[in-house]
Design an enzyme around this catalytic site. Sequence first.
Site, short mmCIF file in Angstrom:
data_model
loop_
_atom_site.label_atom_id
_atom_site.label_comp_id
_atom_site.label_asym_id
_atom_site.label_seq_id
_atom_site.Cartn_x
_atom_site.Cartn_y
_atom_site.Cartn_z
N GLU A 285 -10.19 -0.39 21.23
CA GLU A 285 -10.92 0.22 20.13
C GLU A 285 -11.19 0.37 18.97
O GLU A 285 -11.44 -0.41 18.18
CB GLU A 285 -11.80 1.46 20.85
CG GLU A 285 -12.96 1.09 22.10
CD GLU A 285 -14.01 2.06 22.27
OE1 GLU A 285 -14.22 2.68 21.27
OE2 GLU A 285 -14.50 2.02 23.35
N HIS A 314 10.09 3.18 38.78
CA HIS A 314 10.57 2.18 40.27
C HIS A 314 9.48 1.32 40.96
O HIS A 314 9.33 1.55 41.80
CB HIS A 314 10.34 3.99 41.35
CG HIS A 314 11.53 4.54 41.06
ND1 HIS A 314 12.50 4.49 41.92
CD2 HIS A 314 11.38 5.29 40.24
CE1 HIS A 314 13.50 5.81 41.55
NE2 HIS A 314 13.02 6.73 40.10
N LYS A 428 -22.94 -2.31 26.12
CA LYS A 428 -24.00 -1.10 26.14
C LYS A 428 -25.29 -1.50 26.01
O LYS A 428 -26.40 -1.91 26.74
CB LYS A 428 -24.11 -0.24 24.79
CG LYS A 428 -22.51 0.31 25.13
CD LYS A 428 -22.91 1.76 24.11
CE LYS A 428 -21.91 2.98 24.18
NZ LYS A 428 -21.66 4.67 23.50
O1 PA5 Z 1 -15.25 5.31 20.82
C1 PA5 Z 1 -16.72 4.92 21.07
O2 PA5 Z 1 -16.85 5.94 20.32
C2 PA5 Z 1 -16.55 5.16 22.71
O3 PA5 Z 1 -16.13 4.97 23.72
C3 PA5 Z 1 -17.47 6.19 23.13
O4 PA5 Z 1 -17.05 7.42 22.88
C4 PA5 Z 1 -18.24 5.87 24.19
O5 PA5 Z 1 -19.02 4.98 23.90
C5 PA5 Z 1 -19.01 7.65 24.46
O6 PA5 Z 1 -20.54 7.35 23.94
P1 PA5 Z 1 -21.38 8.39 22.94
O7 PA5 Z 1 -20.44 9.86 22.68
O8 PA5 Z 1 -22.31 7.60 22.38
O9 PA5 Z 1 -21.41 8.65 24.88
#
Ligand code: PA5
Length: 440
Positions: A285, A314, A428
Amino acid sequence: MEKIKLSYSGSFISQNKINKAGRTLQKEIKGMSLASKKGYGNDKASINLPTDEKALNNVIKIIKAKKALNPEYLVVVGIGGSNLGTIAVQEAVLGKFYNQLNPRIKILYSDTVDSDSVQDIMGIIEPVLKKGKNIIINGVSKSGGTTETMANFEIFIRLLKKYKKNYEKYVVVTSDKGSKYWNLALEKGFGTLEIPKKVGGRYSVFSPVGLFPLGLIGVNIDKLLEGAALMRKQCLNKNIKNNPAALSAILLYLNSKKGKNIADLFLFSNDLESVGKWYRQLMGESIGKEFSVKGKKIHNGITPTVSIGSTDLHSMAQLYLGGPYDKFTAFVRVRGNKANVKVPDFKEYSNLVDKIQGKSLEKIMNAVLEGTKAAFRKGKRPFMELALPDKSESSIGQLLQLKMMEIMYLGFLMEVNPFDQPNVEDYKAETKRILSGGSF
Ligand code: PA5
C-alpha cells in the site's frame, strides 16, 4: 537490550552505490528527526507512538477494566491495518498455537465478510456466553466506515445483546476521534480508544489499535514499545551504516532499479508468518502508487511476497534459484528459540538422514538457512539478512519499527507518498455505491 543485526554481504550492491543513495537520503533522515520532535503533527507521526506515555496509560486503564470482567475470549473486529499488526505481534510473541495452549484469554479475529468464518467464530463464543461467561468485542476502524468491519461488528453486537443486559461494558471501539463510529461508541457507552489522526492504519500497530488487544491477552506492551523506541533511535542515525531502516530501504531501492521488483521476506520461523502478511500490506500500500509525489503517472511498485523457512524451500526454491532474476530476498532469522528440542539419538534410524541424531532442531534449521544462503550466493541471487535475538516483545517491537521506517525511506527514494492509499479508497467507495443499489 540486544539489538537486531542487519547484514548485506550477499546484496550484490557496491558500497559506493549504497553511499551515494545514502547521501540522497540525508534530507529525509533530517525530516524524520524533525518529525520525531513534533508529536502527531505530520504524516510521519507514527514514529512517535512508542514514546506516547499518555496513550499507553489510557490503554492500560481500559485493559485493567476489561480484565476485571474476567473474559474468556477477545474478538478483534477489524481489517487491514486494523488487525494485521495485532496478529503479527500475537503470533510472534505468544505463538501460532496460542489459543490451543489454554491461555487465560483466547483471541479471535474477524476481518472479512466471510459468512462461514463469522459463523464459526459465533459457534465458538456463543456457548461461552450461554454459560454466563464473558467475552470482549474490540471493534477497530480508523475511518470508522469500513464495510466489512461494520457488518461483522453489528453481527457480534447482536449476539452479545442476546446474552448480556449491560452489553456495552464488553465493547471497546478503537477509532479516529470524531468518526461516525467513534460518535456511536460514545452514544452507546462503549469503551473508546483514540487513533491519532495522522497515524495511518498500516503504521498503527503501536497505537491503541495493537496495544489494547495485545496487552489484554498478556503481551508485555511496555517491552514492545521499548524495543520500538530503541529502533527508532537507530533509524534516525545520519550514518547509514548504523541506520538499519535506511540501509534496508537503499538495498531494496537499488535492487529494484536493477529489475528486482519482487521483495521476498523469507522468515525462518513459523511464528513470524503473520509479520510477513503485515509487511505485505505495509509495502504494497505504501510503495505501489499510480502517481509520483510530483504528480507524474509512474505506476510504481515492488511486489512483496512472504516465504517461510524451511517449509517454502520445498515449494518455491526451484523458482527462487532457477527462475527469473527479478527478486531481492530479505532473510529473517531468530537466534534464540524459547524451546530447545532435539532429535533423539536413535542409532537404528541413523541411516535415514545421516548426522541429525542428537542434534537440536535449531542447529538443523541454521544449517538449512546457511545452505540456502550459500546457494543464493552461488546463483547470484541478491539477499540481505536480519538476525533477531529472539521473539520477545522487545525484538518484535524493534523489527516492526525498523520495517515501518524502512518503508518511509523507500517511499522517499522512489518519490512516492508512502502514507496515502487512493486506489484502496476507490474500491471502498465503489463497494458502497453497489451496496446502495448502484449497477456493476
Ligand atoms: O492501511 C490502510 O489504511 C488500510 O489498509 C486500512 O487499514 C484498512 O482498509 C481498514 O481501514 P479502517 O481501519 O479505516 O477500517
